[in-house]
Design an enzyme around this catalytic site. Structure first.
Site: not given
Ligand SMILES: Nc1ncnc2c1ncn2[C@@H]1O[C@H](COP(=O)(O)OP(=O)(O)O)[C@@H](O)[C@H]1O
Ligand SMILES: C[C@@](O)(CCOP(=O)(O)O)CC(=O)O
Ligand SMILES: [Mg+2]
Length: 372
Positions: A6, A129, A136, A138, A140, A198
């Site tokens: 997202k 993925s 940023g 999404g 996770s 998210d």
């Molecule tokens: N393809 C993937 N394989 C394993 N873990 C993943 C994967 N994508 C996301 N994650 C998990 O999500 C975390 C990242 O989440 P976050 O810090 O919220 O960043 P974002 O959601 O913005 O990408 C990683 O540290 C990992 O634990």
């Molecule tokens: C900062 C926030 O608004 C979005 C976080 O998104 P991402 O994990 O950075 O993709 C946190 C949330 O809404 O849970």
């Molecule tokens: Mg995240």
């Protein structure tokens, strides 16, 4: 099985504190494959983070309380189970390690979903993925949504309706809601205190308004072109979300009005998008959208989630008349840039043009996506 990433147009961070956010799913997805095995092992393959692990089912069974029925509450994170899993994985409460968080989220959902049935099956789960991890977009949430959907389906809690022929089939609303709730628990393990926006976008997709758990799909939106730029500066959503909370506690009378203003930015953006759909979009509409982007970017800097690389994105794009803001948790990661209808791409990796010098940089990944 797959789930999309997202982009948050407006409202990141403020949404954690009950304000409005506008978010849209991306055509970048996370994919999961689950295979039942007879190895008496649970295996997870996470090639994006170079993690390949397995556990004996008997070992995992020891983590369950005497009555498995005590587990499986989709509305609350079971602190005792999280503590046992941390011991198993060998990490402390404050871990930010990418692999540990991914493993904890997987094992938590696996054990919770199967605990009620009294049987822990042996299986192999592989997740990969198209999304950058921790940037940023999404990743996770897309990861958690895939895990929730696959494990609920393997446990028989929701039907396994996805056959090869039905690659785009979806579950009904009740099943989707359950997937979303389990994905939210996965997000809790990874983020600490997620808003839920998210996992909602990862589950249902589309463009929507999210406000304190209330989801409003935006059914009619104008065609908008948004450029996504990855600064490739690593950061952790968990740390950034906690940092904003600290600032709120320290300076409530200063930060609360900022969050309130972000709320108004989201609402004004939603209003402008609806006017653009009802009338023909005009340059004045774009002026408003651009000003809202600038205002929000300043607010996010006040919250302490900016980064010099994001400042560079804003400066470089503004020199070409384009307006940018960070998206997601900030602190690095990705930014979005609104492209006016006449913006042309020339040269660069996938085109280039007015933003050529930035897109051509080897340290940035650029994607153009169309909303609407
Ligand atoms: N393809 C993937 N394989 C394993 N873990 C993943 C994967 N994508 C996301 N994650 C998990 O999500 C975390 C990242 O989440 P976050 O810090 O919220 O960043 P974002 O959601 O913005 O990408 C990683 O540290 C990992 O634990
Ligand atoms: C900062 C926030 O608004 C979005 C976080 O998104 P991402 O994990 O950075 O993709 C946190 C949330 O809404 O849970
Ligand atoms: Mg995240």
């Amino acid at each position: 099985m797959s789930a999309p990433g997202k982009a948050i147009l407006h409202g990141e961070h403020a949404v954690v504190h009950g304000k409005v956010a506008l978010a849209v799913s991306l055509n970048l997805r996370t994919y999961l494959r689950l295979q039942a095995t007879s190895t008496s092992k649970v295996c997870i393959n996470l090639p994006n983070i170079n993690t390949f692990l397995s556990w004996d089912v008997t070992k995992l069974k020891q983590l369950l309380p005497d009555s498995g029925a005590e587990l499986g509450n989709v509305n609350e994170l079971d602190a005792e189970l999280v503590r046992r899993l941390r011991d198993l994985v060998g990490v402390s409460n404050g871990t930010l390690d990418t692999r540990s968080m991914a493993i904890l989220a997987f094992l938590y959902i696996y054990l919770s979903v199967f605990a009620g049935s009294g049987e822990l099956p042996s299986l192999t789960v592989s997740v990969w993925s198209e999304l950058p991890t921790g940037a940023g977009l999404g990743s996770s949430a897309a990861y958690s949504v895939c895990l929730a959907a696959a494990l609920l389906s393997a446990s028989g809690t929701i039907p396994s309706l996805l056959s090869d022929q039905e690659s785009t089939a979806r579950w009904g609303e009740v099943e989707m809601e359950l997937i979303n709730r389990w994905a939210f628990q996965g997000e809790r393990i990874i983020h600490g205190n997620p808003s839920g926006v998210d996992n909602v976008v990862g589950t249902w997709g589309g463009i929507l308004r999210y406000h304190s758990g209330k989801i409003t799909p935006l059914n009619r939106v104008p065609m908008l072109r948004i450029l996504l730029t990855n600064t490739k500066v690593p950061r952790s959503t968990k740390v950034l979300v906690a940092g904003v909370k600290d600032k709120m506690n320290k300076f409530p009378s200063i930060i609360n009005p900022v969050l309130e203003s972000v709320n108004a930015v989201s609402c004004t953006c939603e209003q402008t998008l609806s006017e653009m759909t009802n009338d023909i979009p005009t340059p004045e509409h774009y002026n408003i959208l651009e000003e809202l982007i600038d205002i929000n970017q300043h607010h996010l800097n006040v919250m302490g989630v900016g980064h010099p690389a994001l400042d560079t994105l804003c400066r470089v794009t503004l020199a070409r008349g384009l307006h940018s803001k960070l998206t997601g948790a900030g602190g690095g990661g990705c930014g979005i840039t609104l492209l006016r209808p006449g913006t042309v791409a020339r040269g660069g990796r996938g085109g280039g043009g007015p933003i050529c010098s930035y897109t051509a940089s080897p340290s940035s990944l650029v994607l153009t996506l169309i909303l609407g």
